[in-house]
Write a protein that holds these residues in place. Sequence first.
Motif, PDB file in Angstrom:
ATOM      1  N   ILE A 107       0.840  -1.204   0.000  1.00  0.00           N
ATOM      2  CA  ILE A 107       0.000   0.000   0.000  1.00  0.00           C
ATOM      3  C   ILE A 107       0.874   1.253   0.000  1.00  0.00           C
ATOM      4  O   ILE A 107       0.645   2.188  -0.784  1.00  0.00           O
ATOM      5  N   PHE A 108       1.886   1.274   0.863  1.00  0.00           N
ATOM      6  CA  PHE A 108       2.771   2.438   0.908  1.00  0.00           C
ATOM      7  C   PHE A 108       3.575   2.577  -0.380  1.00  0.00           C
ATOM      8  O   PHE A 108       3.765   3.690  -0.889  1.00  0.00           O
ATOM      9  N   LEU A 109       4.068   1.458  -0.898  1.00  0.00           N
ATOM     10  CA  LEU A 109       4.827   1.499  -2.153  1.00  0.00           C
ATOM     11  C   LEU A 109       3.985   2.062  -3.281  1.00  0.00           C
ATOM     12  O   LEU A 109       4.434   2.924  -4.047  1.00  0.00           O
ATOM     13  N   ASN A 110       2.737   1.593  -3.372  1.00  0.00           N
ATOM     14  CA  ASN A 110       1.869   2.043  -4.460  1.00  0.00           C
ATOM     15  C   ASN A 110       1.474   3.501  -4.298  1.00  0.00           C
ATOM     16  O   ASN A 110       1.493   4.266  -5.277  1.00  0.00           O
ATOM     17  N   LEU A 111       1.106   3.895  -3.070  1.00  0.00           N
ATOM     18  CA  LEU A 111       0.654   5.272  -2.862  1.00  0.00           C
ATOM     19  C   LEU A 111       1.779   6.283  -3.043  1.00  0.00           C
ATOM     20  O   LEU A 111       1.574   7.361  -3.619  1.00  0.00           O
ATOM     21  N   MET A 112       2.967   5.942  -2.559  1.00  0.00           N
ATOM     22  CA  MET A 112       4.064   6.907  -2.559  1.00  0.00           C
ATOM     23  C   MET A 112       4.871   6.916  -3.857  1.00  0.00           C
ATOM     24  O   MET A 112       5.465   7.931  -4.205  1.00  0.00           O
ATOM     25  N   LEU A 113       4.894   5.781  -4.566  1.00  0.00           N
ATOM     26  CA  LEU A 113       5.810   5.697  -5.703  1.00  0.00           C
ATOM     27  C   LEU A 113       5.140   5.224  -6.990  1.00  0.00           C
ATOM     28  O   LEU A 113       5.144   5.930  -7.996  1.00  0.00           O
ATOM     29  N   MET A 114       4.534   4.018  -6.951  1.00  0.00           N
ATOM     30  CA  MET A 114       4.128   3.387  -8.195  1.00  0.00           C
ATOM     31  C   MET A 114       2.914   4.058  -8.840  1.00  0.00           C
ATOM     32  O   MET A 114       2.848   4.163 -10.065  1.00  0.00           O
ATOM     33  N   ILE A 115       1.931   4.480  -8.042  1.00  0.00           N
ATOM     34  CA  ILE A 115       0.760   5.127  -8.635  1.00  0.00           C
ATOM     35  C   ILE A 115       1.144   6.457  -9.305  1.00  0.00           C
ATOM     36  O   ILE A 115       0.739   6.714 -10.445  1.00  0.00           O
ATOM     37  N   PRO A 116       1.952   7.336  -8.636  1.00  0.00           N
ATOM     38  CA  PRO A 116       2.382   8.561  -9.353  1.00  0.00           C
ATOM     39  C   PRO A 116       3.163   8.271 -10.627  1.00  0.00           C
ATOM     40  O   PRO A 116       2.961   8.928 -11.655  1.00  0.00           O
ATOM     41  N   ILE A 117       4.063   7.259 -10.563  1.00  0.00           N
ATOM     42  CA  ILE A 117       4.831   6.918 -11.769  1.00  0.00           C
ATOM     43  C   ILE A 117       3.898   6.389 -12.852  1.00  0.00           C
ATOM     44  O   ILE A 117       4.011   6.743 -14.034  1.00  0.00           O
ATOM     45  N   GLY A 118       2.954   5.529 -12.454  1.00  0.00           N
ATOM     46  CA  GLY A 118       2.010   4.979 -13.427  1.00  0.00           C
ATOM     47  C   GLY A 118       1.163   6.059 -14.078  1.00  0.00           C
ATOM     48  O   GLY A 118       0.951   6.052 -15.303  1.00  0.00           O
ATOM     49  N   TRP A 122       1.031   6.990 -18.064  1.00  0.00           N
ATOM     50  CA  TRP A 122      -0.212   6.992 -18.838  1.00  0.00           C
ATOM     51  C   TRP A 122      -0.545   8.385 -19.360  1.00  0.00           C
ATOM     52  O   TRP A 122      -1.230   8.507 -20.388  1.00  0.00           O
ATOM     53  N   SER A 123      -0.072   9.433 -18.690  1.00  0.00           N
ATOM     54  CA  SER A 123      -0.294  10.781 -19.219  1.00  0.00           C
ATOM     55  C   SER A 123       0.509  10.999 -20.503  1.00  0.00           C
ATOM     56  O   SER A 123       0.088  11.744 -21.393  1.00  0.00           O
ATOM     57  N   VAL A 124       1.681  10.321 -20.604  1.00  0.00           N
ATOM     58  CA  VAL A 124       2.463  10.376 -21.846  1.00  0.00           C
ATOM     59  C   VAL A 124       1.651   9.772 -22.989  1.00  0.00           C
ATOM     60  O   VAL A 124       1.573  10.333 -24.095  1.00  0.00           O
ATOM     61  N   TRP A 125       1.032   8.614 -22.706  1.00  0.00           N
ATOM     62  CA  TRP A 125       0.210   7.990 -23.744  1.00  0.00           C
ATOM     63  C   TRP A 125      -0.966   8.887 -24.112  1.00  0.00           C
ATOM     64  O   TRP A 125      -1.309   9.030 -25.292  1.00  0.00           O
TER      65      TRP A 125
END
Length: 201
Positions: A107-118, A122-125
Motif C-alpha cells: 500500500i505504501f509502495l503504491n501510494l508513494m511511488l508506483m501510482i504517481p509513476i504509473g 499513462w499521461s504520456v500515452w
Amino acid sequence: MNRQKFMQDMEKYLRPMDRIERAELLADYDQHFVLGLREGRSEEDIARELGRPEEIAREALGDRYNAHETSDTSGVDPFDVPTFREMQPPSSRNRATRNFFAAVGLIFLNLMLMIPIGLSLWSVWLTLAGLSLLVLAPVAAAVDYLFLGHLEKAEIFISIGLFGIGILFAIASKSVFRAFKVITLQYIRWNARVMRGDVSE
C-alpha cells in the motif's frame, strides 16, 4: 513415494528433534511440495529429488539420530509428538502475518511511488493519443471550405502535413498503449501474488 508418505516418514525419523525445530523443518519440506506442484511436477518427482526421509533425518539429527536408533522408542509418548497436521496452524499464522505486512508495504509502495509513476506514464500515452487527432486537419480544412468558402494553398499543405504527423502519433500511441498495458497488468498480477503470499522467498 507421494507427499503424504514422505511427510509421515520425515515426522517419524525426526522424533528426537526439538518440537519447534522439527515443525520448522517439516514446514520447509512441505513448502518444496507446494512450490513443485505449482510448477506442474508430480509428488513422486519432488520426493525423489528431495531424497530419502531417513537420510535427511540422519543428516539433520547428527548424533541424535544414532541415539534414537539405540533407544527404546516404545516409551515415546505419542501425544508428545505432534502430527504434521497439528503443525499447520502456526505455519498458517506466520504466513498470515507475513501477508499482512506485505500488504501494508505494498500500500505504501503504491501510494508513494508506483501510482504517481504509473499516472505519469499513462499521461504520456494520453498526450500522444491527443496529438494523433491531428489526422483530422484535412477535415477541418474541408469544413472551412464548405461553410466559409475560404481555402488557401498553404492551408491545404499544412493540413496534409498535420495529417501525416497525426498518423505517426497514432502509431506511436498504439505501441505505447500496448507496452504500458503489459507493464500495468504484470504489476497488478505481482501485487495480487504478493497479497496471496505466492511469491517464492
